[in-house]
Design an enzyme around this catalytic site. Sequence first.
Site, PDB file in Angstrom:
ATOM      1  N   ASN A  62       0.701  -1.298   0.293  1.00 56.31           N
ATOM      2  CA  ASN A  62      -0.105   0.243   0.100  1.00 56.31           C
ATOM      3  C   ASN A  62       0.678   0.781  -0.542  1.00 56.31           C
ATOM      4  OD1 ASN A  62       0.628  -0.759   2.624  1.00 56.31           O
ATOM      5  ND2 ASN A  62      -1.126   0.486   3.847  1.00 56.31           N
ATOM      6  N   GLU A  64       0.125   5.427   0.734  1.00 56.25           N
ATOM      7  CA  GLU A  64      -0.555   6.586   1.067  1.00 56.25           C
ATOM      8  C   GLU A  64       0.125   7.998   0.584  1.00 56.25           C
ATOM      9  OE1 GLU A  64      -0.860   5.990   5.353  1.00 56.25           O
ATOM     10  OE2 GLU A  64      -1.713   3.995   4.773  1.00 56.25           O
ATOM     11  N   CYS A  73      -4.296   0.745  -2.113  1.00 58.02           N
ATOM     12  CA  CYS A  73      -4.002  -0.324  -1.704  1.00 58.02           C
ATOM     13  C   CYS A  73      -2.888  -1.131  -2.304  1.00 58.02           C
ATOM     14  CB  CYS A  73      -5.598  -0.570  -1.367  1.00 58.02           C
ATOM     15  SG  CYS A  73      -6.642  -0.716  -0.726  1.00 58.02           S
ATOM     16  N   GLU A  75      -2.973  -4.296  -2.883  1.00 62.05           N
ATOM     17  CA  GLU A  75      -4.041  -5.587  -3.800  1.00 62.05           C
ATOM     18  C   GLU A  75      -3.802  -4.347  -5.379  1.00 62.05           C
ATOM     19  OE1 GLU A  75      -5.401  -4.313  -0.861  1.00 62.05           O
ATOM     20  OE2 GLU A  75      -6.338  -6.647   0.182  1.00 62.05           O
ATOM     21  N   CYS A 112     -10.764  -5.151   0.735  1.00 65.02           N
ATOM     22  CA  CYS A 112     -11.241  -3.786   0.296  1.00 65.02           C
ATOM     23  C   CYS A 112     -12.722  -4.252  -1.321  1.00 65.02           C
ATOM     24  CB  CYS A 112     -10.655  -2.265   0.295  1.00 65.02           C
ATOM     25  SG  CYS A 112     -10.194  -1.758  -0.959  1.00 65.02           S
ATOM     26  N   CYS A 115     -10.539  -3.140  -4.437  1.00 67.48           N
ATOM     27  CA  CYS A 115      -9.935  -4.190  -5.140  1.00 67.48           C
ATOM     28  C   CYS A 115     -10.366  -5.168  -5.180  1.00 67.48           C
ATOM     29  CB  CYS A 115      -8.809  -4.629  -3.770  1.00 67.48           C
ATOM     30  SG  CYS A 115      -7.783  -3.391  -3.912  1.00 67.48           S
TER      31      CYS A 115
HETATM   32  N1  THU Z   1      -5.111  -1.058   2.454  1.00 69.38           N
HETATM   33  C1  THU Z   1      -4.881  -2.312   1.594  1.00 69.38           C
HETATM   34  O1  THU Z   1      -3.528  -2.606   1.105  1.00 69.38           O
HETATM   35  N2  THU Z   1      -6.087  -3.613   1.417  1.00 69.38           N
HETATM   36  C2  THU Z   1      -6.752  -3.673   2.090  1.00 69.38           C
HETATM   37  O2  THU Z   1      -7.654  -4.055   1.581  1.00 69.38           O
HETATM   38  C3  THU Z   1      -7.283  -2.563   2.702  1.00 69.38           C
HETATM   39  C4  THU Z   1      -6.968  -1.094   3.122  1.00 69.38           C
HETATM   40  C5  THU Z   1      -4.798  -0.257   3.144  1.00 69.38           C
HETATM   41  C6  THU Z   1      -5.241   1.515   2.889  1.00 69.38           C
HETATM   42  C7  THU Z   1      -4.118   2.260   3.233  1.00 69.38           C
HETATM   43  O3  THU Z   1      -3.016   2.022   3.105  1.00 69.38           O
HETATM   44  C8  THU Z   1      -4.406   1.095   4.224  1.00 69.38           C
HETATM   45  O4  THU Z   1      -4.650   0.460   4.825  1.00 69.38           O
HETATM   46  C9  THU Z   1      -5.540   1.480   5.747  1.00 69.38           C
HETATM   47  O5  THU Z   1      -6.174   1.228   5.674  1.00 69.38           O
END
Ligand code: THU
Length: 157
Positions: A62, A64, A73, A75, A112, A115
């Site tokens: 991930n 940000e 994310c 994925e 999520c 994804c």
């Molecule tokens: N996140 C993912 O990378 N994958 C997921 O399936 C759920 C959330 C990340 C997004 C963000 O950077 C952090 O987790 C918190 O939500």
Amino acid sequence: MIQKEFKVSYTEYASIEELGPEDRELAGAAIEAMTGAYAPYSHFHVGAAVRMSNGQIVRGANQENAAFPSGLCAERTAMFAAGAKYPDKAMRSIAIVGGVFGRMTAEPATPCGACRQVMAQYQTKAGAPVSVIMIGAKRIWKFDKVDDILPLIFDSI
Ligand code: THU
């Protein structure tokens, strides 16, 4: 009126060692990929690994951003990288793991909705089921196809 229901079956494993060799390798790649997370806001580090039809594994983590919706994310980072690197190959499976400051969650990491939608489209592109492996320290879940985690997939208009 007819009452209907969805039934989903999936496999639970007690540890990574219980997985078959290919899935074990993919799970290991997802765990390693967590180190690539850039998560200065949530501190939740997520790793994902995609296996392609040529056997190659593509990792993602991930990313940000101060403008929150601009982040992505793990994925989708992995899937888009895999799609761009191997445009003519099919996606076969994806493994996901996450944890605060990289310390793996006890329960499996569940992707999520956005994804899942992207997984669904790569499954359509592949023309064959894409399996989804969700990793946690206490247990691991394997779903044989994206439909199992995204019923009534939106495919096209
Ligand atoms: N996140 C993912 O990378 N994958 C997921 O399936 C759920 C959330 C990340 C997004 C963000 O950077 C952090 O987790 C918190 O939500």
